[in-house]
Design a protein around this motif. Structure first.
Motif, PDB file in Angstrom:
ATOM      1  N   ASP A   1       0.850  -1.196   0.000  1.00 57.86           N
ATOM      2  CA  ASP A   1       0.000   0.000   0.000  1.00 57.86           C
ATOM      3  C   ASP A   1       0.883   1.241   0.000  1.00 57.86           C
ATOM      4  O   ASP A   1       1.681   1.435   0.918  1.00 57.86           O
ATOM      5  CB  ASP A   1      -0.906  -0.021   1.228  1.00 57.86           C
ATOM      6  CG  ASP A   1      -1.878   1.165   1.258  1.00 57.86           C
ATOM      7  OD1 ASP A   1      -1.858   1.987   0.313  1.00 57.86           O
ATOM      8  OD2 ASP A   1      -2.634   1.269   2.248  1.00 57.86           O
ATOM      9  N   HIS A   2       0.705   2.115  -1.006  1.00 55.58           N
ATOM     10  CA  HIS A   2       1.576   3.286  -1.113  1.00 55.58           C
ATOM     11  C   HIS A   2       1.311   4.299  -0.012  1.00 55.58           C
ATOM     12  O   HIS A   2       2.132   5.191   0.235  1.00 55.58           O
ATOM     13  CB  HIS A   2       1.411   3.949  -2.492  1.00 55.58           C
ATOM     14  CG  HIS A   2       0.071   4.591  -2.701  1.00 55.58           C
ATOM     15  ND1 HIS A   2      -0.157   5.923  -2.489  1.00 55.58           N
ATOM     16  CD2 HIS A   2      -1.117   4.061  -3.119  1.00 55.58           C
ATOM     17  CE1 HIS A   2      -1.415   6.201  -2.759  1.00 55.58           C
ATOM     18  NE2 HIS A   2      -2.028   5.084  -3.152  1.00 55.58           N
ATOM     19  N   THR A   3       0.169   4.172   0.675  1.00 56.14           N
ATOM     20  CA  THR A   3      -0.143   5.102   1.766  1.00 56.14           C
ATOM     21  C   THR A   3       0.267   4.543   3.129  1.00 56.14           C
ATOM     22  O   THR A   3       0.042   5.195   4.161  1.00 56.14           O
ATOM     23  CB  THR A   3      -1.648   5.417   1.790  1.00 56.14           C
ATOM     24  OG1 THR A   3      -2.387   4.213   2.078  1.00 56.14           O
ATOM     25  CG2 THR A   3      -2.106   5.989   0.464  1.00 56.14           C
ATOM     26  N   ASP A   4       0.859   3.374   3.137  1.00 57.02           N
ATOM     27  CA  ASP A   4       1.242   2.727   4.392  1.00 57.02           C
ATOM     28  C   ASP A   4       2.241   3.603   5.152  1.00 57.02           C
ATOM     29  O   ASP A   4       3.285   3.981   4.619  1.00 57.02           O
ATOM     30  CB  ASP A   4       1.868   1.359   4.088  1.00 57.02           C
ATOM     31  CG  ASP A   4       2.098   0.544   5.353  1.00 57.02           C
ATOM     32  OD1 ASP A   4       1.845   1.065   6.453  1.00 57.02           O
ATOM     33  OD2 ASP A   4       2.563  -0.606   5.230  1.00 57.02           O
ATOM     34  N   SER A   5       1.937   3.923   6.382  1.00 61.76           N
ATOM     35  CA  SER A   5       2.819   4.769   7.196  1.00 61.76           C
ATOM     36  C   SER A   5       3.250   4.073   8.474  1.00 61.76           C
ATOM     37  O   SER A   5       3.766   4.722   9.388  1.00 61.76           O
ATOM     38  CB  SER A   5       2.108   6.079   7.543  1.00 61.76           C
ATOM     39  OG  SER A   5       0.910   5.827   8.266  1.00 61.76           O
ATOM     40  N   ARG A   6       3.034   2.757   8.534  1.00 63.84           N
ATOM     41  CA  ARG A   6       3.452   2.032   9.733  1.00 63.84           C
ATOM     42  C   ARG A   6       4.969   2.061   9.855  1.00 63.84           C
ATOM     43  O   ARG A   6       5.694   1.866   8.877  1.00 63.84           O
ATOM     44  CB  ARG A   6       2.981   0.579   9.663  1.00 63.84           C
ATOM     45  CG  ARG A   6       1.477   0.387   9.790  1.00 63.84           C
ATOM     46  CD  ARG A   6       1.119  -1.071   9.571  1.00 63.84           C
ATOM     47  NE  ARG A   6       1.481  -1.505   8.223  1.00 63.84           N
ATOM     48  CZ  ARG A   6       1.446  -2.769   7.808  1.00 63.84           C
ATOM     49  NH1 ARG A   6       1.046  -3.716   8.655  1.00 63.84           N
ATOM     50  NH2 ARG A   6       1.777  -3.079   6.582  1.00 63.84           N
ATOM     51  N   PRO A   7       5.480   2.297  11.067  1.00 68.20           N
ATOM     52  CA  PRO A   7       6.937   2.362  11.248  1.00 68.20           C
ATOM     53  C   PRO A   7       7.574   0.986  11.082  1.00 68.20           C
ATOM     54  O   PRO A   7       7.017  -0.028  11.511  1.00 68.20           O
ATOM     55  CB  PRO A   7       7.099   2.883  12.675  1.00 68.20           C
ATOM     56  CG  PRO A   7       5.831   2.462  13.370  1.00 68.20           C
ATOM     57  CD  PRO A   7       4.748   2.543  12.327  1.00 68.20           C
ATOM     58  N   LEU A   8       8.716   0.963  10.420  1.00 65.98           N
ATOM     59  CA  LEU A   8       9.499  -0.262  10.278  1.00 65.98           C
ATOM     60  C   LEU A   8      10.810  -0.047  11.019  1.00 65.98           C
ATOM     61  O   LEU A   8      11.689   0.671  10.557  1.00 65.98           O
ATOM     62  CB  LEU A   8       9.758  -0.576   8.799  1.00 65.98           C
ATOM     63  CG  LEU A   8       8.542  -1.003   7.976  1.00 65.98           C
ATOM     64  CD1 LEU A   8       8.903  -1.109   6.514  1.00 65.98           C
ATOM     65  CD2 LEU A   8       8.010  -2.334   8.477  1.00 65.98           C
ATOM     66  N   GLU A   9      10.901  -0.631  12.177  1.00 67.18           N
ATOM     67  CA  GLU A   9      12.057  -0.392  13.025  1.00 67.18           C
ATOM     68  C   GLU A   9      13.283  -1.148  12.502  1.00 67.18           C
ATOM     69  O   GLU A   9      13.165  -2.248  11.947  1.00 67.18           O
ATOM     70  CB  GLU A   9      11.754  -0.828  14.461  1.00 67.18           C
ATOM     71  CG  GLU A   9      10.647  -0.026  15.128  1.00 67.18           C
ATOM     72  CD  GLU A   9      11.005   1.448  15.237  1.00 67.18           C
ATOM     73  OE1 GLU A   9      12.204   1.755  15.388  1.00 67.18           O
ATOM     74  OE2 GLU A   9      10.087   2.283  15.161  1.00 67.18           O
ATOM     75  N   PRO A  10      14.460  -0.585  12.709  1.00 71.32           N
ATOM     76  CA  PRO A  10      15.692  -1.298  12.329  1.00 71.32           C
ATOM     77  C   PRO A  10      15.851  -2.568  13.156  1.00 71.32           C
ATOM     78  O   PRO A  10      15.242  -2.720  14.217  1.00 71.32           O
ATOM     79  CB  PRO A  10      16.797  -0.282  12.656  1.00 71.32           C
ATOM     80  CG  PRO A  10      16.111   1.043  12.734  1.00 71.32           C
ATOM     81  CD  PRO A  10      14.727   0.762  13.221  1.00 71.32           C
ATOM     82  N   VAL A  11      16.669  -3.473  12.655  1.00 75.74           N
ATOM     83  CA  VAL A  11      16.948  -4.698  13.400  1.00 75.74           C
ATOM     84  C   VAL A  11      17.756  -4.341  14.645  1.00 75.74           C
ATOM     85  O   VAL A  11      18.288  -3.240  14.779  1.00 75.74           O
ATOM     86  CB  VAL A  11      17.731  -5.710  12.538  1.00 75.74           C
ATOM     87  CG1 VAL A  11      16.936  -6.094  11.320  1.00 75.74           C
ATOM     88  CG2 VAL A  11      19.089  -5.139  12.142  1.00 75.74           C
ATOM     89  N   GLY A  12      17.882  -5.256  15.559  1.00 78.15           N
ATOM     90  CA  GLY A  12      18.643  -5.016  16.774  1.00 78.15           C
ATOM     91  C   GLY A  12      20.134  -4.947  16.516  1.00 78.15           C
ATOM     92  O   GLY A  12      20.628  -5.269  15.428  1.00 78.15           O
ATOM     93  N   ARG A  13      20.862  -4.544  17.543  1.00 77.15           N
ATOM     94  CA  ARG A  13      22.309  -4.392  17.417  1.00 77.15           C
ATOM     95  C   ARG A  13      22.978  -5.723  17.070  1.00 77.15           C
ATOM     96  O   ARG A  13      23.944  -5.754  16.299  1.00 77.15           O
ATOM     97  CB  ARG A  13      22.891  -3.846  18.721  1.00 77.15           C
ATOM     98  CG  ARG A  13      22.545  -2.382  18.990  1.00 77.15           C
ATOM     99  CD  ARG A  13      23.181  -1.913  20.289  1.00 77.15           C
ATOM    100  NE  ARG A  13      22.908  -0.503  20.520  1.00 77.15           N
ATOM    101  CZ  ARG A  13      23.666   0.479  20.073  1.00 77.15           C
ATOM    102  NH1 ARG A  13      24.745   0.192  19.363  1.00 77.15           N
ATOM    103  NH2 ARG A  13      23.370   1.737  20.318  1.00 77.15           N
ATOM    104  N   LEU A  14      22.471  -6.818  17.635  1.00 78.55           N
ATOM    105  CA  LEU A  14      23.076  -8.122  17.382  1.00 78.55           C
ATOM    106  C   LEU A  14      22.953  -8.510  15.915  1.00 78.55           C
ATOM    107  O   LEU A  14      23.928  -8.939  15.291  1.00 78.55           O
ATOM    108  CB  LEU A  14      22.414  -9.181  18.265  1.00 78.55           C
ATOM    109  CG  LEU A  14      22.951 -10.613  18.084  1.00 78.55           C
ATOM    110  CD1 LEU A  14      24.437 -10.662  18.401  1.00 78.55           C
ATOM    111  CD2 LEU A  14      22.175 -11.586  18.970  1.00 78.55           C
ATOM    112  N   GLN A  15      21.757  -8.326  15.345  1.00 85.06           N
ATOM    113  CA  GLN A  15      21.575  -8.667  13.931  1.00 85.06           C
ATOM    114  C   GLN A  15      22.414  -7.769  13.030  1.00 85.06           C
ATOM    115  O   GLN A  15      22.963  -8.219  12.026  1.00 85.06           O
ATOM    116  CB  GLN A  15      20.094  -8.566  13.541  1.00 85.06           C
ATOM    117  CG  GLN A  15      19.209  -9.597  14.214  1.00 85.06           C
ATOM    118  CD  GLN A  15      18.513  -9.032  15.437  1.00 85.06           C
ATOM    119  OE1 GLN A  15      19.128  -8.297  16.225  1.00 85.06           O
ATOM    120  NE2 GLN A  15      17.233  -9.353  15.577  1.00 85.06           N
ATOM    121  N   LEU A  16      22.510  -6.479  13.388  1.00 80.17           N
ATOM    122  CA  LEU A  16      23.333  -5.565  12.596  1.00 80.17           C
ATOM    123  C   LEU A  16      24.792  -5.984  12.660  1.00 80.17           C
ATOM    124  O   LEU A  16      25.504  -5.976  11.648  1.00 80.17           O
ATOM    125  CB  LEU A  16      23.161  -4.134  13.094  1.00 80.17           C
ATOM    126  CG  LEU A  16      24.020  -3.065  12.397  1.00 80.17           C
ATOM    127  CD1 LEU A  16      23.756  -3.049  10.895  1.00 80.17           C
ATOM    128  CD2 LEU A  16      23.763  -1.688  13.005  1.00 80.17           C
TER     129      LEU A  16
END
Length: 684
Positions: free
Chosen positions: A48-63
């Motif tokens: 959905d182009h209007t989707d505004s749900r936040p997508l949080e970054p992965v945790g420090r361990l995954q990064l």
């Protein structure tokens, strides 16, 4: 909510966007086909182009895990990103590096824009794949495998329309996607040449990744037009010691596909009419020379041999090249222990181990031993391939700094715009989610040990000035910093150039010359050395040990030939010849003979004329030609006979050994069956 367009182009994009999302009409103008394809993929996936749900970054361990998986990419991209950011600093932008999945693993940016980008999670740890974030620079570059530019409302998600993104995929040395480099900023302040800057930066990064993938192999640069050699558009191929093609960069792969036509391009010989050994010999005699070669499929190509010298530190056989006279198994590089002489690590070359009986080499060793630990710079001169880095490492291992680092820098191999950061280091920029960090320069890494500057004669004049200051003040100041860091280094330099002539031609600073020229030693070329036999035995023994073979000797005819041959490629060529010879020997053979030697030692074919030069005395600059070696049933004879007679004897002997089997004889002789048939036809 979309931002208001600021010009007619932005307005056209907004109109096309409304038609696509509201009316389902695919735009035929105003939007590039790349963006349209991306929009369609996103819509088909249900995004959905209007989707505004936040997508949080992965945790420090995954990064941290992602960074560890991409450690090689990060190591080479860091410096490139620093230089890119220097070009766009204060423009309200940031430079981003993403992995193959679209996860951002490193970034540098202006603090004002970094904060704003963080609101849409444009930061390390966030995944910007097209499936999650819609049309965007990183995700769309991955899907399209092309450099892309996504401006403002071209982003699929409404909330990302304040961005302008320019991104290009990074292709690794294996031809597979390695990551994405992206420059993002405010769509109201687009920079005209950003996409071009990204493309050039990726080309530079890909070149560094390719060279890092093949550090111990032969690299050859080529292009149909000579003026492109040395540019980022040149093709690169990596070759083994026998001329086998190991890999190619992007430009190289495209060209090899065209040049090979229907044939498989597997070796140097399948591409060019001239032999591989002949090219190495010419390159050894004239480093950096531009060569024009004819292709087997027609046409011509210009090439330049690069990185002809394998890194000795990672090649045990090269370390054994000038060691003790008796053949012995080669120690594993990681092996540690006490060697005779005390305090030296097992398997590491020392000045004492290089002593094999040659008078000129011994004089250089004795003089170098006298300055160990006295802080006197050492300058090593000699032809390409004579073992200058091996000598420098032996000098380091033999002195009081043996337990410190040995840091080698090839001044001719680092791009001019990167050599300053490579040598002196740099202060890093800020990036979200991690501490500020920079790069430590080679000079600082050598603190407490030895800094080896190879091919210092090719160092740019601007860098010579800064290096002189570092040597005088014994302090280094990283780029972007005002803090000087004290360094304690032993300096060893090497060059194949005549530095006095370079000084006279204003190509090398006179004051730097006298600063590095504490003691000068000149290593003799192999053709002028009197210790050929022990060198051959040592290298041959090391190569046999590497393939777990024993009980193999060298025939007198071959050894005598080795002592007469001119060796234009010096120790490097001798090592490659013996490595190939061991590979060509059958399991049931216990003597190295002429048929095991590469044909390029004798001419374009194994039985063609093979002019050689004798080893001269200490002052022999141009050895005179002598009678060429001649084959006879695997032997090398010195008495003059007709060429056809020699060929016939050799072929007859081998045919007898293999019971008349043409295929087996061709393999033993190192020629094709057609060549063997042709030669037999000429003789009968």
């Amino acid at each position: 909510m979309l931002l208001q367009p600021k010009d007619s182009r932005d307005h056209a994009i907004v109109i096309a966007r409304q038609k696509f999302f509201d009316d389902g009409i695919v735009p035929e103008s105003a939007i590039s086909p790349t963006i349209v394809r991306s929009w369609q993929r996103c819509r088909d996936s249900g995004l959905d182009h209007t989707d505004s749900r936040p997508l949080e970054p992965v945790g420090r361990l995954q990064l941290a895990e992602s960074r560890e998986r991409n450690a090689v990419l990060l190591a080479h991209a860091g410096g490139v990103m620093e230089h890119v950011f220097d070009q766009i600093r204060a423009s309200g932008s940031m430079v981003l590096l993403a992995d193959v999945d679209g996860t951002i693993i490193h970034s540098l940016g202006d603090p004002s824009f970094v904060d704003r980008a963080g609101r849409v999670a444009l930061q390390p740890g966030a995944c910007w794949s097209e499936g999650l974030r819609g049309t965007n620079g990183i995700g769309t570059a991955i899907e399209e495998r092309l450099a892309v530019e996504v401006l403002g409302s071209e982003h699929y998600l409404d909330r990302n329309s304040f961005l302008t993104c320019s991104a290009a995929p990074i292709i690794g040395a294996d031809g597979e996607l390695a990551g994405v480099l992206d420059i993002s900023g405010d769509f109201r302040n687009p920079q005209r040449h950003t996409l071009g800057l990204v493309r050039l930066s990726v080309q530079l990064l890909e070149k560094r990744l390719f060279e890092a993938r093949y550090p111990n192999d032969i690299l050859i640069a080529f292009h149909p037009r000579p003026e492109y050699l040395g540019s980022l558009q040149e093709g690169l191929i990596a070759l083994g010691a026998d001329g086998t093609v190991l890999g190619a960069n992007g430009a190289g792969r495209e060209w090899l596909t065209r040049a090979g036509r229907s044939a498989t391009v597997s070796s140097f010989a399948s591409l060019f009419k001239i032999g591989f050994g002949a090219i190495l010999d010419r390159a050894s005699m004239a480093p950096n020379a531009l060569l024009k070669l004819d292709l087997r499929q027609g046409g011509e190509l210009y090439l330049q041999v690069r990185s002809l010298r394998p890194l000795m530190v990672s090649n045990p056989g090269m370390q054994a090249m000038a060691s003790v006279t008796a053949p012995a198994p080669v120690a594993e590089p990681a092996a540690r222990g006490e060697a005779a002489g005390g305090g030296k690590r097992s398997g590491e070359v020392s000045l004492a181990s290089l002593s094999t009986g040659d008078e000129r080499l011994q004089r250089a060793l004795d003089r170098a031993m006298r300055i160990e630990g006295k802080g006197i710079p050492l300058l090593i001169q000699g032809e390409s391939g004579v073992g200058k880095e091996l000598f420098a490492r032996a000098f380091h291992n033999s002195g009081p700094r043996a337990d410190g680092p040995f840091v080698a820098v090839n001044c001719a191999a680092i791009p001019e715009n990167l050599i300053e950061s490579e040598l002196f280091g740099y202060v890093g920029g800020a990036f979200t989610g991690a501490r500020r960090e920079g790069g430590v320069g080679k000079v600082q890494l050598a603190h407490g040990g030895t800094l080896f500057l190879d091919e210092i004669g090719d160092m740019p004049l601007a860098m010579q000035t800064r290096l002189l200051r570092v040597l005088q003040e014994r302090c280094v100041t990283p780029i972007g910093s005002t803090k000087s860091i004290p360094v304690d280094i032993s300096l060893v330099c090497a060059t194949h150039r005549a530095l006095r002539e370079a000084v006279a031609a204003s190509e090398f600073r006179e004051d730097l010359y006298y600063r590095i020229n504490g003691l000068t030693v000149t290593l003799p070329p192999l053709r002028e050395r009197s210790d050929i036999r022990p060198l051959v035995e040592s290298i041959f023994g090391a190569e046999l040990a590497e393939v777990r073979r024993s009980g193999v000797s060298i025939s007198d005819e071959v050894m005598n030939f080795f002592e007469r041959y001119a060796w234009p490629g010096n120790l490097r060529q001798l090592h490659n010849v013996l490595r190939l010879a061991v590979a060509l020997m059958d399991e049931d053979e216990h003597e190295l003979r002429a048929i095991h030697l590469p044909e390029d030692l004798f001419g374009s074919e194994p039985f063609d004329d093979a002019p050689t030069r004798p080893r001269g005395g200490a002052g022999a600059a141009q050895p005179a030609p002598v009678e060429e070696p001649e084959h006879a049933g695997g032997r090398l004879k010195a008495e003059p006979r007709s060429l056809d007679e020699i060929k016939l004897e050799a072929i007859t002997s081998v045919m007898r050994e293999v019971g008349g089997n043409i295929s087996a004889a061709a393999r033993r002789l190192g020629v094709s069956r057609n060549t063997l048939y042709r030669k037999l036809g000429r003789m009968h």
